[in-house]
Write a protein that holds these residues in place. Structure first.
Motif, mmCIF file in Angstrom:
data_model
loop_
_atom_site.group_PDB
_atom_site.id
_atom_site.type_symbol
_atom_site.label_atom_id
_atom_site.label_comp_id
_atom_site.label_asym_id
_atom_site.label_seq_id
_atom_site.Cartn_x
_atom_site.Cartn_y
_atom_site.Cartn_z
ATOM 1 N N SER A 436 0.919 -1.139 0.150
ATOM 2 C CA SER A 436 -0.132 0.101 0.138
ATOM 3 C C SER A 436 1.056 1.295 0.067
ATOM 4 N N TYR A 528 -2.608 -10.481 2.184
ATOM 5 C CA TYR A 528 -2.873 -9.330 3.335
ATOM 6 C C TYR A 528 -1.502 -8.991 3.977
ATOM 7 N N TYR A 532 0.232 -5.193 3.390
ATOM 8 C CA TYR A 532 0.217 -4.275 4.355
ATOM 9 C C TYR A 532 1.272 -4.324 5.479
#
Length: 597
Positions: A436, A528, A532
């Protein structure tokens, strides 16, 4: 004319040696061998007792070259040390770097006294010369043999190796002073140590901050940043030494300050110093070989071998186990740290000090250091990788990282341009994953520059450039390396509150009534973590997901393949414990269902 010819020959031999050092790094990466031994042999063959016949006994040059080489090696080590990675290991590392070095010397001293027929002070000096480990030798071999050490073990070795050299230098100088002057006291030694360490720390911190300010404010021409930082490191070292402070501690701390601050051309500086430290190691080992006399060595090789074995098999393990006793290291980690106490350029440098000041039996100390370094590289160096795997403290690298291109952006320090070639089986191509905190900026395809939108979909062979913070750039590597075949979870880790890494967020949300970010229901738990987490995943890494916390329990191929679920702590208003028991049961049922698919 003959003098001019000798200069030309020296230039030719020196340049050939440097070129051989550059090419030897490729062999080191391929075969994982302690190639520093090769340069040791080259020095011996080039010396007066070998075919080269070079009569080299310039101790002043040896000390000068050794000081510069060790200063650069320590500065490079500090530059790569992250504050975040050493917080948990600072206490044990500092214990090993001070008390550990002293204990190693004290335990080895009786062996040196009776094996070499020395006085107690002379025996302690012979032990102090070889008491500290060598950071460059340790991590050169770790990298060459394709090992990825467990974070706590690697960080402990890194900080210990970087900080024990100043203490070993101080101990050696104090013993040399005691032998030459014949008087001293424990109080005097302690006062001198505290004064040198404190003043060296101040000079190192201030010097590091000044270098950071100069790097970011002075518009240096392209390509001069790395030479400027390298020269600045030597200025810090020289200023500390002139102030009778610990120059080696100062230059190490200066490297840490610079490495943990955003600066221009950071990656080019690191690459330049990597090459400089590698060449410094080569020069030091060649000088050691030139100064060694095989004829003289024959008279002390037997006792020196006894000292080397006592150091590696008794003194170092005893010091490590005592220093790490208060800390939560298991016996495998302690044993590996004890075994990885390689000796290298530091011992060479310290062994030149008694010769430089003209101590009696000075060459005896040097011969002992030579034998210890030789045996350490042969015995510990060759067995480093098997020991790491046998003791379960390291995993072999499954794949070398992709070639990363890093470009600094003028006018700011927060972002840089990072480029990769897109591989056919990479996470970025197969699943479109990207952290991100990074942003694709341009794509190069068939020598054309495209925006990410114009290049959609990205194809194998494309070059993708992303904006990313400099300190996180290395974490992008895992998205552009080919994914290895999936590895089955470790059956010993299975149980309640455990789910496979391939479980999707949507399935987890449906089963437990938690909320997931919109549009990310199809992401797996492994995805995930990749997106992150600010760095490459490791066992124990955590990420919050609504009211629960995901814990990485096991890795396979560099990705999380087993995830633990940490439920929120119950509060006073929470439902009765029977509800928690139901959640436990449901977790077990879902795991059994997923494991059986």
């Amino acid at each position: 004319m003959e003098s001019l010819d000798s200069v030309s020959i020296a230039i030719l031999l020196g340049s050939v040696l440097v070129m051989a050092g550059i090419l030897s790094s490729l062999l080191a990466l391929r075969f994982g061998a302690p190639l520093l031994l090769v340069f040791l042999v080259i020095g011996i063959l080039a010396g007066e007792s070998g075919p080269g016949g070079i009569n080299f006994n310039d101790l002043g040059t040896t000390y000068l070259v050794g000081s510069v080489a060790l200063a650069l090696i320590l500065f490079d080590g500090g530059l790569k040390t992250r504050f975040s990675s050493i917080k948990a290991v600072l206490a044990p590392s500092m214990g090993l770097a001070t008390v550990g070095v002293l204990l190693t010397a004290l335990v080895t001293a009786p062996v040196a006294r009776y094996a070499l027929d020395l006085s107690w002070v002379e025996a302690l000096l012979a032990s102090a010369v070889v008491a500290s480990t060598d950071a460059a030798a340790v991590f050169l071999l770790v990298h060459a043999q394709g090992l990825r050490l467990r974070p706590r073990v690697g960080a402990t070795l890194e900080v210990e190796s970087g900080t024990n050299d100043p203490f070993a230098v101080f101990l050696t100088l104090m013993l040399v002073e005691l032998i030459t002057r014949g008087e001293s006291s424990i109080l005097h030694v302690l006062i001198e140590f505290v004064r040198e360490a404190a003043l060296g720390a101040v000079i190192g911190v201030v010097g590091g901050r000044v270098v950071v300010m100069a790097l970011n404010r002075v518009a240096l021409p392209q390509g001069l940043h790395a030479p400027f930082v390298t020269t600045a490191a030597l200025v810090v070292f020289g200023a500390a030494q002139m102030s009778h402070a610990s120059g080696f501690l100062a230059v190490y701390l200066a490297g840490m300050i610079i490495g943990n601050q955003p600066t221009r051309a950071h990656n080019s500086v690191v690459a330049f110093l990597d090459a400089a430290t590698w060449l410094a190691q080569i020069v030091m080992f060649v000088l050691l070989g030139l100064l060694v006399s095989p004829q003289r060595l024959m008279g002390s090789i037997g006792p020196a071998v006894v000292i080397a074995l006592a150091l590696m098999l008794v003194a170092r393990p005893l010091a490590v186990f005592i220093c790490l006793a208060p800390f939560r290291f298991n016996w495998r980690e302690r044993l590996f740290i004890a075994w990885v106490g390689l000796r290298g350029a530091v011992a060479i440098f310290l062994a030149s000090i008694p010769m430089l000041v003209g101590l009696s039996k000075a060459y005896l100390y040097f011969d002992v250091a030579f034998v210890v370094v030789l045996i350490s590289l042969m015995l510990q160096g060759w067995t480093l990788a098997p020991a790491a795997r046998k003791l379960l403290v390291a995993l072999p690298r499954s794949d070398r990282g992709p070639r990363r291109i890093e470009l600094d952006l003028p006018g700011q320090l927060e972002q840089q341009l990072v480029g990769y070639a897109v591989r056919p089986k990479s996470l970025y191509l197969k699943r479109g994953l990207i952290p991100s905190w990074s942003k694709p900026t341009l794509v190069i395809r068939d020598q054309r520059i495209l925006t990410p939108e114009e290049a959609e979909p990205v194809a194998p062979g494309d070059y993708v450039y992303l904006l990313a913070p400099p300190e996180k750039a290395a974490a992008l590597d895992r998205f552009f390396v080919d994914m290895p075949p999936s590895t089955a979870p470790d059956p010993h880790l299975l149980g309640d509150f455990i789910v496979p890494g391939e479980t999707s967020l949507g399935d987890l949300a449906a089963a437990y009534g938690i909320s997931v970010p919109p549009g990310q229901e199809a992401l797996t738990l492994a995805d995930y973590f990749d997106i992150y987490l600010d760095q490459a995943p490791m066992v124990g890494a955590t990420l919050p997901l609504d009211s629960i916390v995901l814990v990485a329990r096991s890795l396979g191929g560099g990705r999380v393949n087993v995830v633990g679920l940490r439920l929120p702590e119950e509060e006073d208003e929470a439902p009765p414990p029977t509800r928690l028991a139901k959640v436990r049961t449901k977790l077990s049922e879902v795991w059994s269902l997923l494991a059986g698919v």
